[in-house]
Design a protein around this motif. Structure first.
Motif, PDB file in Angstrom:
ATOM      1  N   THR A  51       0.951  -1.372  -0.165  1.00  0.00           N
ATOM      2  CA  THR A  51       0.537  -0.272   0.198  1.00  0.00           C
ATOM      3  C   THR A  51       0.363   1.291   0.085  1.00  0.00           C
ATOM      4  O   THR A  51       0.821   2.530   0.002  1.00  0.00           O
ATOM      5  N   GLY A  52       2.170   1.411   0.722  1.00  0.00           N
ATOM      6  CA  GLY A  52       3.383   2.298   0.441  1.00  0.00           C
ATOM      7  C   GLY A  52       2.738   3.145   2.084  1.00  0.00           C
ATOM      8  O   GLY A  52       3.268   4.444   2.004  1.00  0.00           O
ATOM      9  N   GLY A  53       1.586   2.775   3.053  1.00  0.00           N
ATOM     10  CA  GLY A  53       0.855   3.320   3.440  1.00  0.00           C
ATOM     11  C   GLY A  53       0.989   2.866   4.543  1.00  0.00           C
ATOM     12  O   GLY A  53      -0.001   1.903   4.869  1.00  0.00           O
ATOM     13  N   ARG A 102      -2.614   2.396  -8.100  1.00  0.00           N
ATOM     14  CA  ARG A 102      -1.732   2.420  -8.697  1.00  0.00           C
ATOM     15  C   ARG A 102      -0.990   3.619  -8.417  1.00  0.00           C
ATOM     16  O   ARG A 102      -1.415   4.804  -7.629  1.00  0.00           O
ATOM     17  N   LEU A 103       0.006   4.002  -8.656  1.00  0.00           N
ATOM     18  CA  LEU A 103       0.912   5.094  -8.855  1.00  0.00           C
ATOM     19  C   LEU A 103       0.214   6.351  -8.785  1.00  0.00           C
ATOM     20  O   LEU A 103      -0.035   6.672  -9.817  1.00  0.00           O
ATOM     21  N   SER A 104      -0.608   7.435  -7.844  1.00  0.00           N
ATOM     22  CA  SER A 104      -1.012   8.415  -8.117  1.00  0.00           C
ATOM     23  C   SER A 104      -0.631   9.835  -6.608  1.00  0.00           C
ATOM     24  O   SER A 104      -0.643  10.464  -6.654  1.00  0.00           O
ATOM     25  N   LEU A 136       9.253   3.203  -0.687  1.00  0.00           N
ATOM     26  CA  LEU A 136       7.277   2.528  -0.581  1.00  0.00           C
ATOM     27  C   LEU A 136       6.245   2.966  -1.824  1.00  0.00           C
ATOM     28  O   LEU A 136       5.935   2.058  -2.119  1.00  0.00           O
ATOM     29  N   GLY A 137       6.441   4.174  -1.724  1.00  0.00           N
ATOM     30  CA  GLY A 137       5.577   5.030  -2.516  1.00  0.00           C
ATOM     31  C   GLY A 137       6.230   4.539  -3.886  1.00  0.00           C
ATOM     32  O   GLY A 137       4.603   3.870  -4.990  1.00  0.00           O
TER      33      GLY A 137
END
Length: 275
Positions: A51-53, A102-104, A136-137
């Protein structure tokens, strides 16, 4: 990775988990809670990398653990508990809208400003915190299936046979998915990240203020800075000499502790979630 990683644990540890699961399925609350404690850190760290967060990872790890404990009575006691349990966890992650994103939220080139001065140990630690958060992002450049394949193989050190079983694909299909994920992530970082290519404009010290403003880096409570992070490769030429530069950068990220889910799961179960 830690020897306590349940995905690479020796057979005797898997057997011990299976015995706990059998007791838990018969109503032994203490066994169920011990099982959660043995797996929750790894579930959280997998969710974090998907998730990156941290906030999303907390929620997703809880969802996965709830799904696991509410199905514990269906554990047959045969085969590998590790494979049975983590198929449930993996399926939960792939079902999640948080993981499908996705990457946003974190454009690696957005907010790149003047380099932040690193005159103090505190500022140097904040830059290292930025480095891990940004990387991570950037995993979100991969689609959910590629991301999960890459994290399982590169960071959790799961062999292709077990990873394929967890993802319900053939080992050959898993290896092909992993190969594509490696290529896509390497291409993305090579175009943007100053750690990988010194010609790129983006530098961790130039992202710090922006990520602090977005709330993605806490200047007071650091999540990732620790003894292991001291070895993160800051010199791109040395990194590029390695066979797997991108994987090496990510493997140097520390595991972090999420919240203890046992008390929360106990409340949820007592409220009738398992019915």
């Amino acid at each position: 990775m830690s020897a306590h990683n349940p995905l690479t644990a020796p057979p005797e540890r898997d057997e011990a988990d299976g015995a706990l699961a059998t007791r838990a399925g018969l109503g032994d609350t203490a066994a169920l809670e011990e099982l959660v404690r043995r797996h929750q850190r790894w579930v959280f760290n997998l969710a974090l990398r998907m998730t990156g967060g941290r906030a999303d990872a907390d929620d997703l790890a809880q969802e996965a653990l709830v799904r696991l404990v509410t199905r514990i009575s269906t554990w047959s006691g045969e085969g590998s508990f590790r494979s049975w349990a983590w198929r449930i966890v993996v399926r939960c992650l792939l079902d999640s809208k948080r993981v499908q994103a996705r990457l946003s939220r974190v454009d690696p080139l957005e907010g790149v400003g003047e380099p932040t001065l690193e005159a103090s140990p505190e500022q140097a630690a904040l830059t290292r915190e930025t480095r891990v958060s940004c990387m991570l992002g950037m995993l979100l450049c991969l689609d959910a299936e590629q991301r999960l394949a890459w994290v399982l193989a590169e960071l959790f050190e799961v062999n292709s046979a077990l990873a394929a079983e967890l993802l319900d694909v053939t080992p050959a299909a898993f290896r092909k998915r992993l190969e594509r994920a490696r290529a896509d992530l390497s291409a993305f970082l090579n175009e943007r990240c100053g750690l990988v290519d010194p010609a790129n404009a983006c530098r961790c010290s130039r992202k710090t203020s922006h990520l602090v403003t977005l709330g993605l880096v806490d200047p007071v409570h650091h999540r990732f800075v620790g003894p292991r992070l001291e070895s993160v490769r800051a010199a791109a030429p040395r990194v590029l000499e390695e066979l797997d530069a991108v994987g090496a950068l990510y493997r140097d990220h520390p595991l972090v502790d999420g919240r203890d889910f046992v008390d929360r799961l106990r409340v949820l179960l007592q409220s009738g979630l398992s019915r």
